[in-house]
Design a protein around this motif. Sequence first.
Motif, short mmCIF file in Angstrom:
data_model
loop_
_atom_site.label_atom_id
_atom_site.label_comp_id
_atom_site.label_asym_id
_atom_site.label_seq_id
_atom_site.Cartn_x
_atom_site.Cartn_y
_atom_site.Cartn_z
N GLN A 27 44.85 51.44 37.11
CA GLN A 27 45.97 51.02 36.03
C GLN A 27 45.31 50.59 35.21
O GLN A 27 44.11 50.15 34.91
N GLY A 28 46.16 49.98 33.74
CA GLY A 28 45.59 48.83 33.24
C GLY A 28 45.98 47.28 33.39
O GLY A 28 46.08 47.21 34.26
N LEU A 29 45.01 46.88 32.34
CA LEU A 29 45.03 45.24 32.83
C LEU A 29 46.48 44.63 32.53
O LEU A 29 47.10 45.15 31.28
N PHE A 32 39.71 34.61 23.29
CA PHE A 32 38.81 36.15 23.30
C PHE A 32 38.82 35.85 25.14
O PHE A 32 37.74 34.94 25.33
N PHE A 33 38.32 36.90 25.84
CA PHE A 33 37.94 36.80 26.67
C PHE A 33 36.63 37.15 26.99
O PHE A 33 36.17 38.22 26.87
N TRP A 63 47.46 40.47 31.80
CA TRP A 63 47.43 38.96 32.30
C TRP A 63 48.65 39.14 32.46
O TRP A 63 49.72 38.94 33.28
N TYR A 123 41.23 39.54 37.92
CA TYR A 123 39.84 39.24 37.32
C TYR A 123 39.69 37.27 37.51
O TYR A 123 41.81 37.74 36.67
N VAL A 126 43.85 37.90 35.10
CA VAL A 126 44.03 38.97 35.01
C VAL A 126 43.70 40.13 35.82
O VAL A 126 42.90 40.57 36.64
N HIS A 141 41.31 32.19 32.55
CA HIS A 141 42.73 33.18 32.44
C HIS A 141 42.95 33.90 33.91
O HIS A 141 41.35 34.34 34.87
N TRP A 162 33.69 37.52 32.84
CA TRP A 162 34.84 38.18 33.37
C TRP A 162 34.11 37.79 35.11
O TRP A 162 33.14 38.22 35.09
N GLY A 163 35.00 37.78 35.79
CA GLY A 163 34.60 37.76 37.43
C GLY A 163 33.95 39.37 38.10
O GLY A 163 34.54 39.99 37.59
N GLN A 180 44.08 44.17 37.59
CA GLN A 180 44.08 45.82 37.68
C GLN A 180 44.38 46.85 38.73
O GLN A 180 43.85 46.80 39.58
#
Lengths: 118, 110
Positions: free
Chosen positions: A43-45, A104-105, A47, A94, A37, A35, A108-109, A39
């Motif tokens: 701020q928030g995440l 679910f993830f 998708w 990311y 994602v 995926h 993460w990079g 940010q």
Amino acid sequence: QVQLVQSGAQVKEPGASVKVSCQASGYTFTAYHIHWVRQARGQGLEWVGIFRSDGTTVYAQDFQGRVTVTRDTSTSTVYMELSSLRSEDTAMYYCVREGPNTYFFDYWGQGTLVTVSS
Amino acid sequence: QSALTQPASVSGSPGQSITISCTGTSSDVGGYNRVSWYQQHPGKAPKLMIYEVSKWPSGVSNRFSGSKSGNTASLTISGLQAEDEADYYCCSYASTITYVFGTGTKVTVL
């Protein structure tokens, strides 16, 4: 160990395109979904989209027509290209791993900062 | 797809318990047991804390627990510690292979 290593920060002008890479290692690359994602600072995440293990892609509605995610199995790398950039696209991007049918993830990079500025 | 609603901030003293809510709709949180929670410290990538509403990944403390009722999922942190101070995000599968994150909650340890 599982690693997702992303390409470095980029600065782009409004209207340009950006391509971010994510190289995976430590697991069977083609068995997992990847995926994207993002940010924005403070701020928030959000998708962005997914490159599924079966080779199909799904994108968030807000990015339809502007984002393309591709995969190169020879180098275990996934790419995200975002076009028609605007200042609001300035964010950390990311790449994230999801196991098949797990929803679910788990890894993460490190993130890639894309700055859109004239 | 609108972001899931979380409180902007929650605080508690060391040793206390706090709960963060995550409210969506029947098309996301309420429709699937596919809610996960992520912890993010400043300048770091998020870390998975809970998956499938209430399951722990390997290595995550059982002080973190998850639940769901209707369209609202919750994350409870028991025995609050200084290291728990971070931002927390819920995430839900939302049909047609899309996902939606919560607005995020800043947890402060007093």
